[in-house]
Write an enzyme that holds these catalytic residues in place. Structure first.
Site, short mmCIF file in Angstrom:
data_model
loop_
_atom_site.label_atom_id
_atom_site.label_comp_id
_atom_site.label_asym_id
_atom_site.label_seq_id
_atom_site.Cartn_x
_atom_site.Cartn_y
_atom_site.Cartn_z
N ARG A 36 -4.82 -1.79 4.70
CA ARG A 36 -4.50 -0.54 4.01
C ARG A 36 -4.43 0.65 4.97
NH1 ARG A 36 -7.55 3.38 0.21
NH2 ARG A 36 -6.10 3.81 -1.49
N ILE A 62 -1.22 6.95 -2.61
CA ILE A 62 -1.43 5.51 -2.57
C ILE A 62 -2.55 5.23 -3.57
CG2 ILE A 62 -3.00 5.73 -0.58
CD1 ILE A 62 -2.23 2.92 0.26
N SER A 63 -2.36 4.26 -4.44
CA SER A 63 -3.35 3.99 -5.49
C SER A 63 -4.68 3.54 -4.91
CB SER A 63 -2.83 2.90 -6.44
OG SER A 63 -1.72 3.34 -7.18
N ALA A 64 -5.75 3.78 -5.66
CA ALA A 64 -7.07 3.27 -5.29
C ALA A 64 -7.00 1.75 -5.18
CB ALA A 64 -8.10 3.69 -6.32
N ILE A 65 -7.84 1.19 -4.33
CA ILE A 65 -7.82 -0.26 -4.10
C ILE A 65 -8.09 -1.02 -5.39
CG2 ILE A 65 -8.78 -2.16 -2.74
CD1 ILE A 65 -9.65 0.04 -0.69
#
Length: 225
Positions: A36, A62-65
């Site tokens: 990431r 960027i979306s949270a994991i």
């Protein structure tokens, strides 16, 4: 010896598996494999494994994991699938999908087509995918994602990483019978994650999932601005 980023990645991914967000081996392996830190702007690299959305420019994130894990589990991609992603962003979700549909497929048949409306972000994603070795399995297209990408339809799976007021009709048409579409639908402030399965030529079954918050999906069949 693993690097600091690799250790942080394993810590977060193992935690998400332990609490049940990651359920399948294929998603676990994919999230462990994709760095990431290579998909965020340089100034945010040290924060890559904080499980939160991070800015990537142009008002996008960027979306949270954990959200990438939830959406990928819900999508349930299989090795060999042809996948359409709407909202490329930095390319991270596309790389996770490519790990499953292409790199986990012995014949490397799977492929991800991903559509991004912001040219600069599409270029950012391409560079990230090239640097990390995923560009062979991912095609980045600049365009209105609400129209899908009919040139390579039908798709086994479609994933939308921005919030729509309703499911765009072109995406439903481009989904293969037996295929699945995952999309956040709602207003500009809160949405519900929908999973839509095409069970016949004109028949779809929709499941309503968790509440979520995504940036708006802009386009002819989404929000207008």
């Amino acid at each position: 010896m693993r690097s600091r980023f690799e250790n942080e990645r394993r810590r977060v991914i193992d935690y998400l598996r332990r609490i049940g967000i990651i359920r399948s081996d294929k998603v676990y392996r994919a999230l462990l494999s994709v760095p990431r830190e290579e998909f965020v702007p340089p100034q945010y690299r040290e924060y890559a494994y904080i499980d939160e959305p991070l800015p990537i420019g142009f008002g996008q994130t960027i979306s949270a994991i954990h959200m990438v894990a939830i959406m990928t589990e819900e999508l349930d991609p299989e090795p060999g699938n042809i996948v359409l992603e709407i909202g490329t962003g930095s390319g991270y979700q596309a790389a996770v999908l490519a790990e499953i549909v292409a790199k986990q497929d012995p014949n490397r048949r799977g492929h991800v087509y991903t559509v991004e409306r912001i040219p600069e972000l599409a270029e950012f994603a391409k560079k990230n995918l090239e640097r990390t070795g995923y560009i062979e399995y991912v095609t980045v297209i600049v365009g209105d994602g609400t129209k899908g990408y009919p040139e390579k339809a039908p798709y086994d799976r479609i994933i939308v990483t921005a919030a729509a007021p309703e499911v765009p009709k072109p995406l439903l048409k481009q989904l293969r019978v037996g295929g699945k579409l995952v999309i956040p639908v709602g207003d500009r402030f809160v949405q519900r994650l929908l999973s839509v399965k095409r069970v016949g030529e004109h028949e779809y079954v929709t499941k309503h999932g968790i509440e979520c918050m995504f940036v708006p999906l802009i386009g002819e069949y989404g929000w207008k601005d």
